[in-house]
Design a protein around this motif. Structure first.
Motif, PDB file in Angstrom:
ATOM      1  N   GLN A  24       2.764   4.746   9.464  1.00  0.00           N
ATOM      2  CA  GLN A  24       4.035   4.458   8.799  1.00  0.00           C
ATOM      3  C   GLN A  24       3.820   3.558   7.590  1.00  0.00           C
ATOM      4  O   GLN A  24       4.409   3.767   6.532  1.00  0.00           O
ATOM      5  CB  GLN A  24       5.027   3.810   9.770  1.00  0.00           C
ATOM      6  CG  GLN A  24       6.390   3.552   9.157  1.00  0.00           C
ATOM      7  CD  GLN A  24       7.071   4.802   8.670  1.00  0.00           C
ATOM      8  OE1 GLN A  24       7.136   5.787   9.396  1.00  0.00           O
ATOM      9  NE2 GLN A  24       7.575   4.801   7.448  1.00  0.00           N
ATOM     10  N   GLN A  27       2.386   5.668   4.876  1.00  0.00           N
ATOM     11  CA  GLN A  27       3.427   6.522   4.304  1.00  0.00           C
ATOM     12  C   GLN A  27       4.317   5.722   3.358  1.00  0.00           C
ATOM     13  O   GLN A  27       4.677   6.204   2.287  1.00  0.00           O
ATOM     14  CB  GLN A  27       4.270   7.164   5.412  1.00  0.00           C
ATOM     15  CG  GLN A  27       5.386   8.054   4.893  1.00  0.00           C
ATOM     16  CD  GLN A  27       4.891   9.203   4.047  1.00  0.00           C
ATOM     17  OE1 GLN A  27       3.932   9.865   4.412  1.00  0.00           O
ATOM     18  NE2 GLN A  27       5.518   9.444   2.924  1.00  0.00           N
ATOM     19  N   THR A  31       4.757   6.440  -0.653  1.00  0.00           N
ATOM     20  CA  THR A  31       6.067   6.651  -1.269  1.00  0.00           C
ATOM     21  C   THR A  31       6.248   5.736  -2.473  1.00  0.00           C
ATOM     22  O   THR A  31       6.707   6.168  -3.533  1.00  0.00           O
ATOM     23  CB  THR A  31       7.188   6.413  -0.233  1.00  0.00           C
ATOM     24  OG1 THR A  31       7.023   7.344   0.834  1.00  0.00           O
ATOM     25  CG2 THR A  31       8.561   6.585  -0.853  1.00  0.00           C
ATOM     26  N   THR A 106      -5.323   5.615   1.088  1.00  0.00           N
ATOM     27  CA  THR A 106      -5.759   6.437   2.219  1.00  0.00           C
ATOM     28  C   THR A 106      -7.200   6.188   2.622  1.00  0.00           C
ATOM     29  O   THR A 106      -7.670   6.772   3.591  1.00  0.00           O
ATOM     30  CB  THR A 106      -5.593   7.930   1.900  1.00  0.00           C
ATOM     31  OG1 THR A 106      -6.463   8.279   0.809  1.00  0.00           O
ATOM     32  CG2 THR A 106      -4.164   8.273   1.565  1.00  0.00           C
ATOM     33  N   LEU A 114       0.491  16.053  -0.292  1.00  0.00           N
ATOM     34  CA  LEU A 114       1.197  14.862  -0.748  1.00  0.00           C
ATOM     35  C   LEU A 114       1.408  14.883  -2.247  1.00  0.00           C
ATOM     36  O   LEU A 114       2.420  14.430  -2.744  1.00  0.00           O
ATOM     37  CB  LEU A 114       0.428  13.589  -0.354  1.00  0.00           C
ATOM     38  CG  LEU A 114       0.480  13.239   1.117  1.00  0.00           C
ATOM     39  CD1 LEU A 114      -0.338  11.995   1.384  1.00  0.00           C
ATOM     40  CD2 LEU A 114       1.899  13.024   1.581  1.00  0.00           C
TER      41      LEU A 114
END
Length: 115
Positions: A24, A27, A31, A106, A114
């Protein structure tokens, strides 16, 4: 014969919760990065600066500047090639920036879809 599980593997629900929290967080960072890159401008030139193009991070053309000396009615193909070259360079700059900054989040793991 009994199967033995190494002591450092497992962890059950606690380990799974940790992994979910990490995913999370990653992510959320992705974003934020996507929004940041989409808000940026990327400029590239061709023909020694005769053609300059600026794209947004969403890969839309924001501006195109042509020096008067590059506009030759007898050689439209050269002008077209310069414009294409500048646009392609700007798109490559966006993709290189995105890949470089994404790999920081990452850890170099490829996450298809993505970008």
């Amino acid at each position: 014969m009994k199967a033995r599980i190494p002591k450092n593997i497992g962890g059950g629900a606690q380990n799974m919760n940790q992994m979910i929290k990490q995913a999370q967080k990653m992510q959320d960072e992705i974003t934020v990065l996507q929004e940041d890159i989409e808000a940026r401008d990327f400029t590239a030139t061709a023909g020694g600066g005769a053609v300059e193009v600026t794209l947004t991070g969403k890969k839309t053309i924001k501006s195109l500047t042509l020096k008067p000396e590059v506009v030759d009615p007898e050689d439209i193909e050269m002008l077209q090639d310069l414009i294409i070259s500048a646009i392609n360079e700007a798109v490559n700059n966006i993709e290189t920036t995105t890949e470089g900054e994404m790999s920081k989040i990452t850890g170099g793991v490829s996450l298809p879809g993505l970008f």
